[in-house]
Design an enzyme around this catalytic site. Sequence first.
Site, PDB file in Angstrom:
ATOM      1  N   ASP A 185      -1.732   6.477   6.198  1.00 27.65           N
ATOM      2  CA  ASP A 185      -2.654   5.660   5.729  1.00 27.65           C
ATOM      3  C   ASP A 185      -3.291   4.845   6.776  1.00 27.65           C
ATOM      4  O   ASP A 185      -2.325   4.055   7.351  1.00 27.65           O
ATOM      5  CB  ASP A 185      -2.519   4.982   4.554  1.00 27.65           C
ATOM      6  CG  ASP A 185      -3.355   4.045   4.150  1.00 27.65           C
ATOM      7  OD1 ASP A 185      -4.325   3.643   4.566  1.00 27.65           O
ATOM      8  OD2 ASP A 185      -2.888   3.271   3.048  1.00 27.65           O
TER       9      ASP A 185
ATOM     10  N   TRP B  84       0.862  -1.143   0.033  1.00 29.83           N
ATOM     11  CA  TRP B  84      -0.031   0.133  -0.151  1.00 29.83           C
ATOM     12  C   TRP B  84       0.914   1.349   0.148  1.00 29.83           C
ATOM     13  O   TRP B  84       0.520   2.287  -0.448  1.00 29.83           O
ATOM     14  CB  TRP B  84      -1.217   0.145   1.108  1.00 29.83           C
ATOM     15  CG  TRP B  84      -2.076  -1.124   1.076  1.00 29.83           C
ATOM     16  CD1 TRP B  84      -2.132  -2.056   1.795  1.00 29.83           C
ATOM     17  CD2 TRP B  84      -2.885  -1.304  -0.019  1.00 29.83           C
ATOM     18  NE1 TRP B  84      -3.148  -3.065   1.397  1.00 29.83           N
ATOM     19  CE2 TRP B  84      -3.770  -2.504   0.212  1.00 29.83           C
ATOM     20  CE3 TRP B  84      -3.264  -0.459  -1.093  1.00 29.83           C
ATOM     21  CZ2 TRP B  84      -4.838  -3.068  -0.368  1.00 29.83           C
ATOM     22  CZ3 TRP B  84      -4.288  -1.221  -2.040  1.00 29.83           C
ATOM     23  CH2 TRP B  84      -5.030  -2.184  -1.718  1.00 29.83           C
TER      24      TRP B  84
ATOM     25  N   LYS C  33     -12.566  -2.047   6.522  1.00 29.31           N
ATOM     26  CA  LYS C  33     -11.838  -2.990   7.310  1.00 29.31           C
ATOM     27  C   LYS C  33     -12.372  -3.091   8.752  1.00 29.31           C
ATOM     28  O   LYS C  33     -12.543  -3.950   9.310  1.00 29.31           O
ATOM     29  CB  LYS C  33     -10.291  -2.715   7.233  1.00 29.31           C
ATOM     30  CG  LYS C  33      -9.788  -3.396   5.907  1.00 29.31           C
ATOM     31  CD  LYS C  33      -8.773  -2.667   5.386  1.00 29.31           C
ATOM     32  CE  LYS C  33      -8.496  -3.250   3.946  1.00 29.31           C
ATOM     33  NZ  LYS C  33      -7.656  -2.196   3.051  1.00 29.31           N
TER      34      LYS C  33
HETATM   35  C1  LIG Z   1      -7.200  -1.744   2.078  1.00 30.78           C
HETATM   36  C2  LIG Z   1      -6.218  -0.712   1.786  1.00 30.78           C
HETATM   37  C3  LIG Z   1      -6.109  -0.012   1.108  1.00 30.78           C
HETATM   38  C4  LIG Z   1      -7.007   0.235  -0.096  1.00 30.78           C
HETATM   39  O1  LIG Z   1      -8.277   0.797   0.252  1.00 30.78           O
HETATM   40  P1  LIG Z   1      -9.315   0.921  -0.724  1.00 30.78           P
HETATM   41  O2  LIG Z   1     -10.750   1.626   0.161  1.00 30.78           O
HETATM   42  O3  LIG Z   1      -9.929  -0.359  -1.221  1.00 30.78           O
HETATM   43  O4  LIG Z   1      -9.093   2.054  -1.920  1.00 30.78           O
HETATM   44  C5  LIG Z   1      -4.986   1.231   1.198  1.00 30.78           C
HETATM   45  N1  LIG Z   1      -4.342   1.063   2.329  1.00 30.78           N
HETATM   46  C6  LIG Z   1      -4.164   0.130   3.015  1.00 30.78           C
HETATM   47  C7  LIG Z   1      -3.366   0.212   4.309  1.00 30.78           C
HETATM   48  C8  LIG Z   1      -5.215  -0.930   3.068  1.00 30.78           C
HETATM   49  O5  LIG Z   1      -5.247  -1.909   3.922  1.00 30.78           O
END
Ligand SMILES: *Cc1c(COP(=O)(O)O)cnc(C)c1O
Length: 360
Positions: free
Chosen positions: A171, A100, A195
């Site tokens: 993030d 990511w 998540k």
């Molecule tokens: C799942 C995830 C993403 C991507 O998220 P989307 O909402 O599908 O764009 C980005 N960063 C991390 C750390 C993730 O776990």
Amino acid sequence: MIYNFSPGPAVLPSRVLEEAAVQLVDFWGSDMSILEMSHRSKAYEEVHQDALDMWRRLYAVPMEFEVIFVQGGASTQFAMVPLNLLGEGDSADYICTGSWSQKAIKEVGVLGKKCRIAGSSEEREFSYIPTPEQLDLDERARYVHITTNNTIYGTQYGTLPDTGSVRLVADISSDMLSQPLDWDRLGLIYGGAQKNAGVAGLTVVCLHRDLLKCRSTGVPTMLQYETHASTNSLYNTPPVFAVYMLNLVLHWIEAQGGLSAMAAHNRHKAGLVYQVLDQYAEFYCGHAELQARSSMNITFRLANRDLEARFCADAEGAGLVGLKGHRAVGGIRASTYNAMPVEGCQALVDFMQTFVRTKG
Ligand SMILES: *Cc1c(COP(=O)(O)O)cnc(C)c1O
């Protein structure tokens, strides 16, 4: 009984699902579903405002920060962050701790903006988080970008790195609402809700007011933070159901005792599984180094790789689903988000012990 260890979309608290099921057809006695209501209706506006307020309260978000709801997932933030924060001649530092992070870095290049890799754990398969001494930070950087929890590799920052006067952009997609945050070091956080905070379709961003003004020209209205901050995230139709689900999840977290209680609970649950990895270290090989172990995603291989498919199949037979690891790491990944009950982790532990006894 099924325990869902999927990385995302992921397990939701059963009480949240039950409440949503009832209200889906009759929202608070209105005889209408929230899905059918105008986003300008009083009923929706109350849900929307309560979700924003609850988020602020649970995270103790300082007054100088805006909380906004947008769409497009965390992946759109990979672009929105540099678009809004990096102007002509600006540069940002990125710490690369997994897939990511790599995607976030790639997007800076796509936009023709500048960034430096200030640290990386790639040479050891992203199995650790670089220590502050291992970082090469530029004190003139506009921000330092980190991924607080690496969903695929199963590593997580223990504490946020001290980056001096340069603020962190984080993030937090896969450890959102799993623990309190140290706002002193942060300038902006973002994450998709699917998540740990509800369902897909909603992205939450919190940013310091100093960072609101877009520093690039020609940026579409929808991609500017200011658009959403100045309209209370109601510039256009928000993902009403995802906001509603977030609100239910936030109330559930509050009832569990808030984010500190959540953090302690998460550490305990993950600890049960890590203990089995340590106990049977000749059989199970954890991917993350000790210091970097995530309390959200537990990644490991079996010493005998041929047994991994059997492990997943037998686990599924025992009601433990979603355990197959990401193809980048292989093996097994158990995601133990907020809503995974301790009974689920205990069931996994029991299964892992039995598996060693019968296959070891
Ligand atoms: C799942 C995830 C993403 C991507 O998220 P989307 O909402 O599908 O764009 C980005 N960063 C991390 C750390 C993730 O776990």
